[in-house]
Design an enzyme around this catalytic site. Structure first.
Site, PDB file in Angstrom:
ATOM      1  N   CYS A  13      49.876  46.709  88.838  1.00 45.85           N
ATOM      2  CA  CYS A  13      50.574  47.458  89.887  1.00 45.85           C
ATOM      3  C   CYS A  13      49.947  47.190  91.250  1.00 45.85           C
ATOM      4  CB  CYS A  13      50.511  48.954  89.600  1.00 45.85           C
ATOM      5  SG  CYS A  13      51.598  49.437  88.255  1.00 45.85           S
ATOM      6  N   CYS A  35      55.207  46.877  89.987  1.00 45.65           N
ATOM      7  CA  CYS A  35      55.091  48.321  90.148  1.00 45.65           C
ATOM      8  C   CYS A  35      54.197  48.678  91.322  1.00 45.65           C
ATOM      9  CB  CYS A  35      54.574  48.959  88.855  1.00 45.65           C
ATOM     10  SG  CYS A  35      53.190  48.070  88.108  1.00 45.65           S
TER      11      CYS A  35
END
Ligand code: C8R
Length: 244
Positions: free
Chosen positions: A86, A167
């Site tokens: 992420c 993400c």
């Protein structure tokens, strides 16, 4: 005579308008896989490079080079899903080299830092029905021959998966020295921007070539279009001109 040449042109290995397969394609894939799994990301040493190379070849060998489907590449993608942690993903469009530099300097990652992106970067490939070899003479061109060729479909599927898995906060490096920095027909515009499932914020960087007049900016209409796609997906958006 003319008819003979006509026939040869439309049935021969030379009939497509794109670059032929890269010489030694299979060997390069195998070697890149070994390099990646042993040296670049040694934590991926358990990856089965022989299986990955096999899955890549089986996706397109002996098949009509204009009839590629996403499903053809599914077994390959299942062996090496393109994921990055992420907050680390960098997307780009018409700025590949610069985006790679940008990512590298900041500990961020582009698709070429994942195994399949690394394997295929800069190569071309296509097969030929009834043959177990690649076509080294020519491969279908997206515009002049067919958009559903194995090369284009590969980058589309891989990019779709990469975007789906991105993400947190991610970046995109766009080219402000062309008319539409956000090009809705590019892979970023057509595929990635629409598949940002878990992305919270997208930061766009518009790069202007110092030798050229700027042709697009964060306030231009192409960027507004990107912004509205993201609004619809609840992704926050920021844009800054001039990364250099
Ligand atoms: N991505 C797409 N295409 C890629 C690629 C990649 O990572 N890596 C390579 N070498 N290519 P463009 P775009 C090849 O118009 O269409 C991902 C393919 O042949 O400058 O918006 C990446 O995550 C492909 O047709 O950019 C990035 O965010 C061209 O280079 C976008 O998609 C893409 O050229 C970039 O795709």
């Amino acid at each position: 005579g003319a008819i003979g040449i006509y026939k040869w042109r439309y049935t021969g290995l030379n009939r497509w308008h794109g670059k032929g397969s890269t010489p030694n394609f299979q060997k390069i894939i195998q070697e890149r896989c070994d390099t990646y799994t042993q040296q670049i990301r040694p934590d991926s040493r358990s990856r089965d490079c022989q299986g990955i190379t096999q899955a890549f070849m089986s996706a397109f060998i002996s098949k009509d080079p204009c009839k590629a489907t996403k499903e053809d590449y599914q077994p390959l993608i299942d062996l090496a899903y393109p994921t990055v942690p992420c907050g680390k993903a960098v997307f780009w469009s018409k700025t590949k080299e610069l985006a790679r530099e940008y990512a590298k300097g900041r500990g961020l990652l582009t698709l070429e830092d994942t195994l399949l992106g690394f394997l295929a970067d800069g190569l071309s490939w296509c097969g030929e029905p009834g043959s177990s070899d690649l076509n080294y003479q020519s491969c279908p061109d997206w515009k002049k021959d067919c958009s559903t060729n194995y090369f284009s479909v590969f980058w589309e599927v891989l990019s779709e998966r990469f975007a789906e898995n991105a993400c947190g906060t991610v970046q995109v490096v766009l080219n402000g020295s062309i008319e539409n920095a956000f090009d809705k027909m590019s892979i970023f515009g057509r595929v990635e921007a629409h598949n940002l499932r878990s992305v919270v914020m997208l930061q766009a960087w518009l790069v202007h070539d110092p030798g050229k007049p700027p042709r697009d900016s964060c306030s231009g209409s192409s960027i507004k279009e990107l912004e509205s796609i993201l609004n619809g997906r609840n992704v926050r958006f920021t844009c800054r001109d001039n990364l250099r």
